[in-house]
Design an enzyme around this catalytic site. Sequence first.
Site, short mmCIF file in Angstrom:
data_model
loop_
_atom_site.label_atom_id
_atom_site.label_comp_id
_atom_site.label_asym_id
_atom_site.label_seq_id
_atom_site.Cartn_x
_atom_site.Cartn_y
_atom_site.Cartn_z
N HIS A 131 22.33 25.82 -33.11
CA HIS A 131 23.71 25.43 -32.79
C HIS A 131 23.80 23.93 -32.50
CE1 HIS A 131 27.79 26.27 -31.05
NE2 HIS A 131 27.50 25.18 -30.35
N GLU A 132 22.97 23.48 -31.58
CA GLU A 132 23.03 22.05 -31.21
C GLU A 132 22.57 21.18 -32.38
OE1 GLU A 132 24.68 21.33 -28.64
OE2 GLU A 132 24.70 23.38 -27.84
N HIS A 148 25.57 20.44 -34.37
CA HIS A 148 26.34 19.34 -33.77
C HIS A 148 25.67 18.00 -34.08
CE1 HIS A 148 29.37 21.49 -31.47
NE2 HIS A 148 28.49 22.19 -30.80
N GLU A 190 32.62 22.26 -33.51
CA GLU A 190 32.15 23.65 -33.38
C GLU A 190 31.99 24.31 -34.75
OE1 GLU A 190 30.82 23.77 -30.04
OE2 GLU A 190 31.14 25.84 -30.64
ZN ZN Z 1 28.94 23.84 -29.55
#
Ligand code: ZN
Length: 539
Positions: free
Chosen positions: A303-304, A307, A333
């Site tokens: 997830h990170e 980003h 997101e």
């Molecule tokens: Zn996030």
Amino acid sequence: MSKAFEKLQQIDKEIILLEHTSALLQWDQETGMPALAIEERSDQIALVQGIAHDRMTSPEVGELLGQARSEVGLESLEAETSYAGSGSGTNGGEAGDEAGGAEVSKGAALPPENDPRFFSSAFLRVFGRNYEREVKIPRRLVTELAQTTSRAQAAWIDARRADDFSLFQPHLEKIVALTLEKAEALGYPEQPYDALLDEFEPGMRTSQVEEVFADLKTELTPLVKRITESQRVDDSFRGRGYPAAGQREFSLNLLREMGYDFDRGRLDESAHPFTTSLGGNDVRVTTRFHEDDLFSAIFGTIHEGGHGLYELGIAPSYHGSSLGEGTSLGIHESQSRTWENLIGRSLPFWQHHFPGLKRIFPKQLEDIDAEDFGRAVNRVQPSLIRIEADEVTYSLHVILRFELELALVNRNLEVKDLPEAWNDLMEQLLGIRPPSDADGVLQDVHWSMGAIGYFPTYALGNLFGAQFFNRLQQDIPDVDKRIGGGDLLSIRKWQQEHLHRHGAVYTAPELLRRVTGESLNPRYFIDYLEQKFSRLNVL
Ligand code: ZN
């Protein structure tokens, strides 16, 4: 370039340097700062942020902005932006091309990318928007909000620990009142919540979110029921004791495979995973290693990493300016969730990566194969806590928060009645009732920070992500095969070309239309879920 424009760019650069300095202080606070340094650290961060705020709101900036706009020929931009889109998004029915998103951006359209005015127009629009938001909020309100939320965060921690909402209630009442005052100071096209949403999702209207979320709720509620009725999956192996060192090794491998550049970033550990940009060539990610839950680090890291790839993919010519960051939280997101869920929870992904994981943990994963693993990471189960929710139920947690905060802002709900309203809505949306406020209304930090209007961006990220990914599948029809063969770089390349490199130049609604040819449409997300779970033989 005119003198006024150059001066503004210089001021912008200084503000960005101050923001990155503040981010570095915060990164250190989360990853390695000694506990007793917190008092001084708070003062340091407040000082740096205060200097940035003063620099931005000085009268000189307003004058320079007016001059630069007229020199570039953009005097009319502001009026058009605020006028555009009025009256749209109220037609009900399908959230498709008729929803407000496209109209919001129409009036403020940028010249084409090869036009020499492109950069200056984009810069003045983004910088101008930030400036106008900051100067509209009176200094007294800024200070009062900072003090109130600082105390509220401490009260929230106590209330959560004691499972006693009444300890937090007076703080939240004050936050709601101040937030309403802020919305009035900022102004809004249709309703106060628009002003709050705009801070996190520029260009998006409350009415548009309401319409899209209503559709989403109608589709998701029966889908959750259908999946949970037929899904039989055992994910208990995730708790078999996985030493942190092995998890770290696997996390680093995953980031490398995704194309995350360790010469421009690093991976550290923190209580809550996050990504922070300390400069165009310094984008750091964190994760956490729970020995009794293998999935926490894996999906936190992916997830990170998503980003991080977004920030690292921004065109170098935008580095050090207001254009050099992601355009909205929802778009951010969309990138993290695409990597975490659409890619990272797909069967082809685990066909390729599971052998590497099993090499690190041969004993714990002795009786598990890639297929078992791919199924286990897709277990759907209505649960109490948002941050632990699966991909299908997650958006319902967000819709609950959106409906409640909208009711608070519109004065249809009083703070004292919030816990009851939370529990009722939880039962309605997910079929479970929290046994305590600690596992209900008190679970998230956001309201104590004054971040009202933030939650919708989480679910918008799911929707944006699926819509973009549908476009990617048209451009790269064999994407599943590529993921299964370990080729993640072609996905990264597509994202960089179509999304990342633009930084904050386009608003989310503009970017969506540019890339997919239509405005926000929740159908793509629902279709993605239905296809995925029928492929897993759950539907
Ligand atoms: Zn996030």
